[in-house]
Design a protein around this motif. Structure first.
Motif, PDB file in Angstrom:
ATOM      1  N   GLU A  64     -52.128  41.471   4.569  1.00  0.00           N
ATOM      2  CA  GLU A  64     -52.618  40.169   4.118  1.00  0.00           C
ATOM      3  C   GLU A  64     -53.815  39.673   4.911  1.00  0.00           C
ATOM      4  O   GLU A  64     -54.594  38.852   4.419  1.00  0.00           O
ATOM      5  CB  GLU A  64     -51.482  39.140   4.207  1.00  0.00           C
ATOM      6  N   GLU A  92     -44.060  46.733  -4.526  1.00  0.00           N
ATOM      7  CA  GLU A  92     -44.522  45.375  -4.246  1.00  0.00           C
ATOM      8  C   GLU A  92     -45.786  45.390  -3.394  1.00  0.00           C
ATOM      9  O   GLU A  92     -46.748  44.667  -3.660  1.00  0.00           O
ATOM     10  CB  GLU A  92     -43.429  44.581  -3.538  1.00  0.00           C
ATOM     11  N   SER A  95     -48.729  46.632  -5.437  1.00  0.00           N
ATOM     12  CA  SER A  95     -49.209  45.644  -6.395  1.00  0.00           C
ATOM     13  C   SER A  95     -50.099  44.604  -5.732  1.00  0.00           C
ATOM     14  O   SER A  95     -51.139  44.204  -6.273  1.00  0.00           O
ATOM     15  CB  SER A  95     -48.016  44.954  -7.067  1.00  0.00           C
ATOM     16  N   ALA A  96     -49.708  44.174  -4.541  1.00  0.00           N
ATOM     17  CA  ALA A  96     -50.461  43.140  -3.836  1.00  0.00           C
ATOM     18  C   ALA A  96     -51.688  43.687  -3.116  1.00  0.00           C
ATOM     19  O   ALA A  96     -52.707  42.995  -2.992  1.00  0.00           O
ATOM     20  CB  ALA A  96     -49.553  42.424  -2.841  1.00  0.00           C
ATOM     21  N   HIS A  97     -51.581  44.927  -2.634  1.00  0.00           N
ATOM     22  CA  HIS A  97     -52.659  45.510  -1.816  1.00  0.00           C
ATOM     23  C   HIS A  97     -52.876  46.972  -2.228  1.00  0.00           C
ATOM     24  O   HIS A  97     -52.501  47.894  -1.496  1.00  0.00           O
ATOM     25  CB  HIS A  97     -52.311  45.427  -0.333  1.00  0.00           C
TER      26      HIS A  97
END
Length: 292
Positions: A64, A92, A95-97
């Protein structure tokens, strides 16, 4: 793995940082961990490897806080998390990174897991389950030491992340893996020029591993003897697995792994002065000596 380009090898560069401190789950440290990860990226390290018994969730604060840094577990034990759980967590993170998390897997050690049985077969079954769940082989790496697991790392994963090995082991591993697979050994650096102080720090770190046969058996195969394991480790053993001394000496020791066939070296940097969980000043010093 096919003979297509190994994108992981291309994305992580020549150097990464291996750290226990970067996986700390203390909520009060989350911001500091993220800030440290951002600085590692700025310093030019291509990857952060989360030491110890790490998991996908430990990577999130680092992902993040950065834009290109690759984050991997080193390692996630196959005995601690079911394959389905790992696959869901991987999805997960992906999908985010996209493209930035690497699932580093290993069989760990019999002394640490009551369910430890037939580790190689268990690892193969785990990879089969990850395949069925859609976790791509080119986004996982194995903590491989012996020939069978190294071969598995080259055929069922993007490559290998051996821990506590030598350039000689790296040369053997490259022959087994072939040229396309990633080979990213971990290597320890002690920022200390005094031999006595450096070796004392190193012995404190090595003590845990001297009680684990997976490592000591590998070292016996590399030419060490049982005598080298006595009294916290012989000077020969310590000086093999830890780089210490001036910048030129440390740089040469790291370069030896690349000369032996490593694509990437995961540096576990130990600041003899502070031994802090996030030795950021020590990371800066190592980044500087690698640029020299």
């Amino acid at each position: 793995m096919s003979d297509s380009p190994n994108l992981l090898k291309e994305s992580i560069g020549r150097y990464g940082i291996w750290s226990h401190g970067l996986r700390d789950e203390d909520p009060s440290l989350r911001a500091e961990i993220g800030d440290a990860a951002a600085e590692l990226e700025q310093l030019g390290f291509g990857a952060a490897w989360l030491g110890g018994s790490s998991a996908v969730r430990h990577a999130l604060p680092l992902l993040e806080s950065t834009s290109a840094l690759v984050v991997g577990t080193s390692i996630q034990s196959i005995w601690q998390y079911e394959a389905a759980e790992s696959a869901a967590a991987f999805a997960e993170a992906e999908s985010a990174h996209p493209g930035r998390f690497v699932l580093g897997l290993g069989v760990s050690h019999a002394k640490l897991h009551d369910q430890y049985r037939r580790p190689y077969s268990a690892l193969v079954s785990y990879l089969d389950a990850l395949d069925e769940a859609g976790v791509p082989a080119n986004r996982r790496v194995l903590a491989a030491l012996g020939p069978k697991t190294l071969d598995l790392a080259g055929t069922r994963a993007a490559g290998a992340i051996p821990y506590l090995v030598t350039p000689e082991h790296t040369a053997r591993a490259r022959e087994i893996l072939g040229e396309n697979a990633l080979l990213a050994p971990e290597f320890k650096v002690v920022l200390e020029t005094d031999p006595g102080k450096a070796r004392a720090v190193a012995r404190d770190v090595l003590a845990l591993y001297l009680a684990l046969p997976n490592y000591t058996n590998t070292w016996l195969g590399l030419g060490f003897t049982e005598d080298d394991f006595e009294d916290g480790g012989s000077d020969r053993l310590i000086d093999t697995f830890f780089a210490w001394g001036d910048e030129d000496r440390i740089r040469a020791r790291i370069n030896a792994f690349h000369e032996a066939g490593a694509d990437h070296v995961a540096l576990q940097v130990i600041d003899a002065g502070t031994r802090e969980g996030l030795p950021r000043e020590a990371w800066r010093k190592v980044a500087a000596l690698l640029e020299a």
